[in-house]
Design an enzyme around this catalytic site. Sequence first.
Site, mmCIF file in Angstrom:
data_model
loop_
_atom_site.group_PDB
_atom_site.id
_atom_site.type_symbol
_atom_site.label_atom_id
_atom_site.label_comp_id
_atom_site.label_asym_id
_atom_site.label_seq_id
_atom_site.Cartn_x
_atom_site.Cartn_y
_atom_site.Cartn_z
ATOM 1 N N HIS A 120 -7.927 2.804 -55.310
ATOM 2 C CA HIS A 120 -9.371 2.966 -55.105
ATOM 3 C C HIS A 120 -9.866 4.317 -55.628
ATOM 4 O O HIS A 120 -10.956 4.404 -56.204
ATOM 5 C CB HIS A 120 -9.709 2.827 -53.618
ATOM 6 C CG HIS A 120 -9.726 1.399 -53.149
ATOM 7 N ND1 HIS A 120 -10.724 0.513 -53.503
ATOM 8 C CD2 HIS A 120 -8.867 0.690 -52.386
ATOM 9 C CE1 HIS A 120 -10.469 -0.671 -52.965
ATOM 10 N NE2 HIS A 120 -9.342 -0.590 -52.281
ATOM 11 N N ASP A 142 -12.935 -9.772 -66.055
ATOM 12 C CA ASP A 142 -12.047 -10.918 -65.932
ATOM 13 C C ASP A 142 -12.816 -11.962 -65.095
ATOM 14 O O ASP A 142 -13.779 -11.617 -64.395
ATOM 15 C CB ASP A 142 -10.776 -10.435 -65.221
ATOM 16 C CG ASP A 142 -9.966 -11.565 -64.667
ATOM 17 O OD1 ASP A 142 -9.533 -12.397 -65.465
ATOM 18 O OD2 ASP A 142 -9.796 -11.620 -63.432
ATOM 19 N N ASP A 144 -11.377 -15.265 -62.963
ATOM 20 C CA ASP A 144 -10.758 -15.636 -61.680
ATOM 21 C C ASP A 144 -10.284 -14.414 -60.901
ATOM 22 O O ASP A 144 -9.602 -13.546 -61.449
ATOM 23 C CB ASP A 144 -9.550 -16.550 -61.921
ATOM 24 C CG ASP A 144 -9.969 -17.901 -62.460
ATOM 25 O OD1 ASP A 144 -9.916 -18.876 -61.717
ATOM 26 O OD2 ASP A 144 -10.361 -17.955 -63.646
ATOM 27 N N THR A 178 -11.921 -13.975 -70.138
ATOM 28 C CA THR A 178 -11.066 -14.754 -69.236
ATOM 29 C C THR A 178 -9.933 -15.434 -70.004
ATOM 30 O O THR A 178 -10.095 -15.784 -71.174
ATOM 31 C CB THR A 178 -11.912 -15.815 -68.487
ATOM 32 O OG1 THR A 178 -11.053 -16.661 -67.734
ATOM 33 C CG2 THR A 178 -12.726 -16.677 -69.432
ATOM 34 N N ASP A 344 0.122 -20.382 -61.034
ATOM 35 C CA ASP A 344 0.551 -21.077 -62.243
ATOM 36 C C ASP A 344 1.119 -20.050 -63.211
ATOM 37 O O ASP A 344 1.004 -18.843 -62.983
ATOM 38 C CB ASP A 344 -0.644 -21.817 -62.887
ATOM 39 C CG ASP A 344 -1.913 -20.970 -62.932
ATOM 40 O OD1 ASP A 344 -1.802 -19.726 -62.914
ATOM 41 O OD2 ASP A 344 -3.019 -21.530 -62.990
ATOM 42 N N LYS A 352 -6.078 -10.008 -74.077
ATOM 43 C CA LYS A 352 -7.416 -9.502 -73.730
ATOM 44 C C LYS A 352 -7.822 -8.243 -74.506
ATOM 45 O O LYS A 352 -9.007 -8.003 -74.702
ATOM 46 C CB LYS A 352 -7.505 -9.265 -72.219
ATOM 47 C CG LYS A 352 -7.544 -10.589 -71.446
ATOM 48 C CD LYS A 352 -8.035 -10.451 -70.030
ATOM 49 C CE LYS A 352 -8.021 -11.825 -69.348
ATOM 50 N NZ LYS A 352 -8.407 -11.794 -67.952
ATOM 51 N N ASP A 379 -8.189 -8.108 -62.187
ATOM 52 C CA ASP A 379 -7.283 -8.107 -61.019
ATOM 53 C C ASP A 379 -5.819 -8.107 -61.400
ATOM 54 O O ASP A 379 -4.969 -7.921 -60.537
ATOM 55 C CB ASP A 379 -7.550 -9.342 -60.136
ATOM 56 C CG ASP A 379 -7.135 -10.635 -60.825
ATOM 57 O OD1 ASP A 379 -7.735 -10.952 -61.865
ATOM 58 O OD2 ASP A 379 -6.201 -11.294 -60.335
HETATM 59 P P1 IMP Z 1 -8.752 -15.127 -65.578
HETATM 60 O O1 IMP Z 1 -8.300 -14.477 -64.309
HETATM 61 O O2 IMP Z 1 -10.252 -15.314 -65.620
HETATM 62 O O3 IMP Z 1 -8.234 -14.474 -66.806
HETATM 63 O O4 IMP Z 1 -8.189 -16.630 -65.552
HETATM 64 C C1 IMP Z 1 -6.803 -16.885 -65.373
HETATM 65 C C2 IMP Z 1 -6.629 -18.256 -64.790
HETATM 66 O O5 IMP Z 1 -7.275 -19.236 -65.608
HETATM 67 C C3 IMP Z 1 -5.179 -18.687 -64.781
HETATM 68 O O6 IMP Z 1 -4.471 -18.216 -63.648
HETATM 69 C C4 IMP Z 1 -5.290 -20.188 -64.800
HETATM 70 O O7 IMP Z 1 -5.308 -20.688 -63.480
HETATM 71 C C5 IMP Z 1 -6.636 -20.484 -65.448
HETATM 72 N N1 IMP Z 1 -6.519 -21.132 -66.783
HETATM 73 C C6 IMP Z 1 -7.135 -22.276 -67.129
HETATM 74 N N2 IMP Z 1 -6.891 -22.564 -68.422
HETATM 75 C C7 IMP Z 1 -6.096 -21.601 -68.905
HETATM 76 C C8 IMP Z 1 -5.523 -21.354 -70.197
HETATM 77 O O8 IMP Z 1 -5.700 -22.105 -71.156
HETATM 78 N N3 IMP Z 1 -4.774 -20.226 -70.316
HETATM 79 C C9 IMP Z 1 -4.573 -19.368 -69.273
HETATM 80 N N4 IMP Z 1 -5.104 -19.562 -68.054
HETATM 81 C C10 IMP Z 1 -5.858 -20.673 -67.858
HETATM 82 MG MG MG Z 2 -8.037 -12.813 -62.918
#
Ligand code: IMP
Ligand code: MG
Length: 423
Positions: A120, A142, A144, A178, A344, A352, A379
């Site tokens: 932090h 990012d 997710d 992403t 996964d 990136k 993250d």
């Molecule tokens: P980020 O955190 O926005 O970069 O998204 C990562 C997440 O996107 C991964 O953990 C996957 O669950 C999902 N994902 C869906 N499609 C893909 C892909 O084609 N490549 C990598 N991640 C994917």
């Molecule tokens: Mg992420």
Amino acid sequence: MSSRYISEYRLRNHRKDQFIDWIKAFFSMPFMLHAVTQNNQLAHDKYKNIFLEIENLVREKVNHDGGCRSTKIPRLDKLVNSLGTFFTPLPLADAFMIQDEKRAISSRIKVPPSFNDIRHILNTAQLLALARSRDLRLITFDGDVTLYKNGGSLVEGDRAALRVFELLKMGLHVAVVTAAGYTEAENYELRLAGLIKLMESTDSVPIEIKQRLCLIGGQSNFLFRYYEHEGRGGLEKIDESLWGCDAFVHWDQADIKATLDLAEKMFYSFKTSLNLPPETKIVRKSRSVGIVMGEKWDPESKCNVSVPFFRETLQEIVSCLQAELDNFEPSKRIVFNCFDGGEDVWCDIGAKDLGIRILQHFCCPENPMKPTQSLHIGDQFEPIGSGNDFKARLAASTVWISSPIETISALDELILYKKQFSH
Ligand code: IMP
Ligand code: MG
């Protein structure tokens, strides 16, 4: 590489952040004294002085990396292994004061300054530095876990969406970078739905400002930009001929295919060798391949439920995959990123840092943004083999959050500091 080495080094030490761990070690002695004396002011002053010393070491390294190269190796590089480039100085002492006020770090007598406290403090220092420089031009997020929860989306009234729009209105270019890889806009429009709705319903903001919102999917594979048509907002796909970057125009399709073929073959063999649930799915796309949870019927709850992997299984898969591809000739000729997404594992073509570099040029071709003018919030900063935001550090300053709530706080800090330093 022996398995002992892998488990001791890659899975333990290497999954952490060496710089944060190195800083953390400085606090054990003053903390122990504090536990005995219980003098908060003394602890506060000692902690602050430690951050002041580290701040000086960082400044020396920034000057060295940024061009004032003397022959001398910066002291920080001698003290911490494998440090990347710092694009800005870090006002760590000021950041400590801000975070100490919030987290009461120097008042604690049982729990020493932690990895999280230091994360932090580094984040606050980075945000302060960028606001003080008044030179920030591009902020990337990012998706997710950073903007929305894993697999989620920005919904109407979302607090993160309000802040992202605020940054656009402040004159910044904003983009989502992403790993999620889809060739068409629909999936991304769903994930940004709350932000798109907010923007399309705000007529007072000109389209030139709104168009500063972009999204790059599949890490560096598919570029989209905000547009409006007859009052409806959305994302339009930008043809690769308008942004294709030197780094990958020469990649051979055969090398991409061979890399994905090998990753896919390994995923199938893990299904047997690691006793993965039979529901496990392997997903092949044009620029990625992933191994993801399947679903099964749960008679107790009377609905389909996901069948998750064990943490260790994900770590085993990503470590083996990375090691194999690192030594595979076709993969060496391109850029790929293997990562453990928490639920996964994916092997993506691209990374990136490339995605951010593409945006730095695409957003302003006549005067591309420099890494010193870019910030990426994400993250997943665990080193290679597990984090898909890690490579962003090659192209921008970074802020490491652990939930969308932390992203909102970081944006509130940035907006506050930018206002403070704008006059
Ligand atoms: P980020 O955190 O926005 O970069 O998204 C990562 C997440 O996107 C991964 O953990 C996957 O669950 C999902 N994902 C869906 N499609 C893909 C892909 O084609 N490549 C990598 N991640 C994917
Ligand atoms: Mg992420």
